[in-house]
Write a protein that holds these residues in place. Sequence first.
Motif, PDB file in Angstrom:
ATOM      1  N   ASN A   1      36.885  55.306  58.866  1.00 33.74           N
ATOM      2  CA  ASN A   1      36.971  54.917  57.422  1.00 33.74           C
ATOM      3  C   ASN A   1      38.022  54.081  57.175  1.00 33.74           C
ATOM      4  OD1 ASN A   1      37.481  55.317  54.530  1.00 33.74           O
ATOM      5  ND2 ASN A   1      38.809  57.269  55.006  1.00 33.74           N
ATOM      6  N   PRO A   2      37.433  52.970  56.700  1.00 30.18           N
ATOM      7  CA  PRO A   2      38.512  51.740  56.360  1.00 30.18           C
ATOM      8  C   PRO A   2      39.682  51.825  55.354  1.00 30.18           C
ATOM      9  CG  PRO A   2      36.118  51.316  55.414  1.00 30.18           C
ATOM     10  CD  PRO A   2      36.269  52.659  55.880  1.00 30.18           C
ATOM     11  N   GLU A   3      39.439  52.712  54.393  1.00 27.00           N
ATOM     12  CA  GLU A   3      40.286  52.856  53.138  1.00 27.00           C
ATOM     13  C   GLU A   3      41.712  52.616  53.633  1.00 27.00           C
ATOM     14  OE1 GLU A   3      40.965  54.745  48.886  1.00 27.00           O
ATOM     15  OE2 GLU A   3      39.605  55.878  50.114  1.00 27.00           O
ATOM     16  N   PRO A   4      42.430  53.466  54.370  1.00 32.12           N
ATOM     17  CA  PRO A   4      43.725  53.560  54.437  1.00 32.12           C
ATOM     18  C   PRO A   4      44.181  52.222  55.186  1.00 32.12           C
ATOM     19  CG  PRO A   4      42.783  55.157  55.883  1.00 32.12           C
ATOM     20  CD  PRO A   4      41.878  54.791  55.196  1.00 32.12           C
ATOM     21  N   PHE A   5      43.320  51.612  56.136  1.00 35.33           N
ATOM     22  CA  PHE A   5      43.764  50.113  56.828  1.00 35.33           C
ATOM     23  C   PHE A   5      43.813  49.173  55.732  1.00 35.33           C
ATOM     24  CE2 PHE A   5      41.791  53.245  59.797  1.00 35.33           C
ATOM     25  CZ  PHE A   5      42.934  53.076  60.501  1.00 35.33           C
ATOM     26  N   LEU A   6      42.545  49.255  54.597  1.00 35.28           N
ATOM     27  CA  LEU A   6      42.484  48.400  53.647  1.00 35.28           C
ATOM     28  C   LEU A   6      43.864  48.345  52.741  1.00 35.28           C
ATOM     29  CD1 LEU A   6      38.662  48.435  52.914  1.00 35.28           C
ATOM     30  CD2 LEU A   6      39.882  47.029  54.441  1.00 35.28           C
TER      31      LEU A   6
ATOM     32  N   PHE B   1      45.536  49.224  45.846  1.00 34.25           N
ATOM     33  CA  PHE B   1      44.162  49.209  45.597  1.00 34.25           C
ATOM     34  C   PHE B   1      43.608  47.991  46.465  1.00 34.25           C
ATOM     35  CE2 PHE B   1      46.663  46.412  42.898  1.00 34.25           C
ATOM     36  CZ  PHE B   1      46.032  45.260  42.567  1.00 34.25           C
ATOM     37  N   TYR B   2      42.269  47.895  46.601  1.00 38.07           N
ATOM     38  CA  TYR B   2      41.825  46.658  47.125  1.00 38.07           C
ATOM     39  C   TYR B   2      40.386  46.239  46.595  1.00 38.07           C
ATOM     40  CZ  TYR B   2      39.482  50.577  49.478  1.00 38.07           C
ATOM     41  OH  TYR B   2      38.468  51.746  49.483  1.00 38.07           O
ATOM     42  N   ASN B   3      39.792  45.128  47.178  1.00 39.88           N
ATOM     43  CA  ASN B   3      38.492  44.637  46.788  1.00 39.88           C
ATOM     44  C   ASN B   3      37.827  44.163  48.336  1.00 39.88           C
ATOM     45  OD1 ASN B   3      36.218  42.774  46.221  1.00 39.88           O
ATOM     46  ND2 ASN B   3      36.935  43.506  44.058  1.00 39.88           N
ATOM     47  N   THR B   4      36.568  44.782  48.490  1.00 41.03           N
ATOM     48  CA  THR B   4      35.816  44.414  49.694  1.00 41.03           C
ATOM     49  C   THR B   4      34.675  43.565  49.416  1.00 41.03           C
ATOM     50  OG1 THR B   4      34.467  46.144  49.334  1.00 41.03           O
ATOM     51  CG2 THR B   4      36.205  46.605  50.576  1.00 41.03           C
ATOM     52  N   SER B   5      34.774  42.966  48.333  1.00 42.23           N
ATOM     53  CA  SER B   5      33.748  41.672  48.252  1.00 42.23           C
ATOM     54  C   SER B   5      34.310  40.400  48.758  1.00 42.23           C
ATOM     55  CB  SER B   5      33.456  41.619  46.644  1.00 42.23           C
ATOM     56  OG  SER B   5      32.790  40.496  46.509  1.00 42.23           O
TER      57      SER B   5
ATOM     58  N   SER C   1      28.612  43.010  41.362  1.00 43.20           N
ATOM     59  CA  SER C   1      29.012  43.362  42.690  1.00 43.20           C
ATOM     60  C   SER C   1      30.463  43.110  42.900  1.00 43.20           C
ATOM     61  CB  SER C   1      28.006  42.349  43.424  1.00 43.20           C
ATOM     62  OG  SER C   1      28.720  41.766  44.413  1.00 43.20           O
ATOM     63  N   TYR C   2      31.210  42.094  42.480  1.00 41.73           N
ATOM     64  CA  TYR C   2      32.635  41.989  42.667  1.00 41.73           C
ATOM     65  C   TYR C   2      33.556  43.139  41.986  1.00 41.73           C
ATOM     66  CZ  TYR C   2      37.372  39.911  42.316  1.00 41.73           C
ATOM     67  OH  TYR C   2      38.771  39.782  42.443  1.00 41.73           O
ATOM     68  N   VAL C   3      32.936  43.625  40.752  1.00 43.82           N
ATOM     69  CA  VAL C   3      33.716  44.689  40.392  1.00 43.82           C
ATOM     70  C   VAL C   3      33.559  45.922  41.007  1.00 43.82           C
ATOM     71  CG1 VAL C   3      34.153  46.118  38.112  1.00 43.82           C
ATOM     72  CG2 VAL C   3      34.065  43.705  38.034  1.00 43.82           C
ATOM     73  N   GLN C   4      32.274  46.251  41.118  1.00 47.92           N
ATOM     74  CA  GLN C   4      32.059  47.451  42.374  1.00 47.92           C
ATOM     75  C   GLN C   4      32.654  47.483  43.589  1.00 47.92           C
ATOM     76  OE1 GLN C   4      30.345  50.529  41.499  1.00 47.92           O
ATOM     77  NE2 GLN C   4      30.561  49.487  39.198  1.00 47.92           N
ATOM     78  N   ALA C   5      32.984  46.532  43.917  1.00 54.85           N
ATOM     79  CA  ALA C   5      33.777  46.406  45.411  1.00 54.85           C
ATOM     80  C   ALA C   5      35.416  46.767  45.213  1.00 54.85           C
ATOM     81  CB  ALA C   5      33.371  44.990  46.092  1.00 54.85           C
ATOM     82  N   PHE C   6      35.604  46.904  44.124  1.00 54.04           N
ATOM     83  CA  PHE C   6      37.165  47.557  43.919  1.00 54.04           C
ATOM     84  C   PHE C   6      37.356  48.908  44.223  1.00 54.04           C
ATOM     85  CE2 PHE C   6      38.191  43.835  40.662  1.00 54.04           C
ATOM     86  CZ  PHE C   6      39.158  43.401  41.426  1.00 54.04           C
ATOM     87  N   SER C   7      38.286  49.217  44.723  1.00 58.77           N
ATOM     88  CA  SER C   7      38.732  50.763  45.039  1.00 58.77           C
ATOM     89  C   SER C   7      38.595  51.611  44.031  1.00 58.77           C
ATOM     90  CB  SER C   7      39.984  51.011  45.605  1.00 58.77           C
ATOM     91  OG  SER C   7      41.044  50.277  44.971  1.00 58.77           O
ATOM     92  N   PRO C   8      38.125  53.010  44.026  1.00 55.15           N
ATOM     93  CA  PRO C   8      37.646  53.723  42.900  1.00 55.15           C
ATOM     94  C   PRO C   8      38.608  53.622  41.642  1.00 55.15           C
ATOM     95  CG  PRO C   8      37.405  54.857  44.749  1.00 55.15           C
ATOM     96  CD  PRO C   8      38.209  53.751  45.226  1.00 55.15           C
ATOM     97  N   ALA C   9      39.937  53.680  41.857  1.00 58.26           N
ATOM     98  CA  ALA C   9      40.920  53.775  40.903  1.00 58.26           C
ATOM     99  C   ALA C   9      40.928  52.646  39.820  1.00 58.26           C
ATOM    100  CB  ALA C   9      42.099  53.762  41.233  1.00 58.26           C
ATOM    101  N   VAL C  10      40.352  51.416  40.348  1.00 62.89           N
ATOM    102  CA  VAL C  10      39.981  50.057  39.649  1.00 62.89           C
ATOM    103  C   VAL C  10      38.772  50.156  38.849  1.00 62.89           C
ATOM    104  CG1 VAL C  10      40.143  47.705  39.734  1.00 62.89           C
ATOM    105  CG2 VAL C  10      41.576  48.824  41.171  1.00 62.89           C
TER     106      VAL C  10
END
Length: 580
Positions: free
Chosen positions: A63-68, A76-80, A100-109
């Motif tokens: 699960n990449p979230e804590p590392f990101l 927060f982060y963005n994976t795009s 696609s850019y906005v959807q790549a943000f973490s859920p809170a954003v």
Amino acid sequence: MNHQSLSSFIWSVADLLRGDYKQSEYGKVILPFTVLRRLDCVLETTKTAVLAELESRQQAGLNPEPFLLRKAGQSFYNTSPLDMKKLMGDQDHIRENLYSYVQAFSPAVRDIFERFDFHTQVERLGKAGLLYQVTEKFAQIDLHPESVSNSQMGLVFEELIRKFAEISNETAGEHFTPREVIRLMVNLLFIEDDDVLSKPGVVRTIYDPTAGTGGMLSIAGEYLEEHNPQARLTMFGQELNDESYAICKADMLIKGQDVANIMPGNTLSDDGHLHKKFDYMLSNPPFGVEWKKVEKEIRKEHEQQGFNGRFGPGLPRVSDGSLLFLLHLVSKMRPAAEGGSRFGIVLNGSPLFTGGAGSGESEIRRYVLENDLVEAIIGLPTDMFYNTGISTYVWILSNRKPEARKGNVQLIDASGFWQKMRKSLGSKRKELSDAHINEITRLFGEFVEAEQDGKPISRIFKNQDFGYRTITVERPLRDEQGKIVLGTKGKQKGKPQPDSSLRDTENVPLNEDVESYFKREVLPHAPDAWIDHDKTKVGYEIPFNRHFYVFQPPRPLAEIDAELKQCTDRILTMIAGLSA
């Protein structure tokens, strides 16, 4: 770039929208794009590292979230692979790429952009052929934290919201409180705790149930960072307005706060922080706003839970819910045995005196005064707020009063502490200078009575000085012959019957004996009167202005006569001139 020139630049986007959007709708586009660009800039320096981390963790099946989050150095982060500058490279697919850019943000954003209803605005801009131009305009602004600090960014948001509120005839004051008023409140909140707060590693909680765009929480955080960079203030809040909530959440994200602590919804009917207690609290609830929409839930809590709920002491009239927020904050106080709490709340004049003995308002005042919770009330100048020129008051309440303050309330009249603003903002024409804030803070901190130019500006009272008993004074009913009518049955047998048309009430100060007052003030004028003790009620009011009134004797009669004679002589001369 200062916040005004920055907001003017952002405002220039409005020129693009003119014609396709009504003026009152500009904010729906400009606010979310400002937030998007700010987040985009904040993540810019770690973008490459985050994408590399994502790839390696996905390959490892983790699960990449804590590392990101660690790589981004933010909450927060963005994976795009896209950012706002890269979006400009593909004009034909701007809509799909932006999504696609906005959807790549973490859920809170993503939640922030849902609250802004961003999807609707993107579709609308696309149909109007404006989406690329608007995105390009924002991609050109440098909102990197090294260029625009967090506090500057907060000021930009405030400036924009105020402008949008003005042009759409909304009340900007529902969204935020003037910064200098918050600074004063924060000073008063922390003043007696400087020793505690200066210890390294201190963690304290602060809560705002009417968080708006988060200004109160931000300034409290800035104060603590200035006084003790090692201390940590964990922020909690709740906000009803979706746009304000979205901005507050974005602001908290950038400051590294846990945005799960900022809740949406109506604090009074749906407490987002049920059973939580806090060290410090701040609030500027809307002035004089009715609570009819949530009346059912509030009455239910009052009747079913009583003092186990938030509204045990009583309910104010439906036309003004200010005191409900006061009770809500009282319910959030950490028990004194666990360190206690202090909070500041801005209210208009009405909660000081509205409602006679036995009314909801009086019972709420009675509760906070008899439980020795009120430390001070500070009267501010008029014309201090963006949406109203009325008098406002800062109440400071605490369940851990220092020994000297116990049993006492300090009233500070700061209505003369102001300087004129160079340019009015809505109804706001006056502001507190740093010197004014320091002087009010000093008066509060020293807990002394004080005068300025022969007028009192700080006074100290006992809690019971604000209490009174309302006694019902009865006079006898008389028949046609003037004889007193006596009761014929039960407890009333042989006793004079009251004449309801002659019934009166008197307010007797709590610190005065009722019988002595009655003999002195009533019996000389009505020797046949008596008190119906069953109807006696205890009330509390705080007649703030009366305690600072200074009697100015009228001018001597001879002086007034001489002035009138001068005036009449002048009129007679003029009449003579006209008839000549």
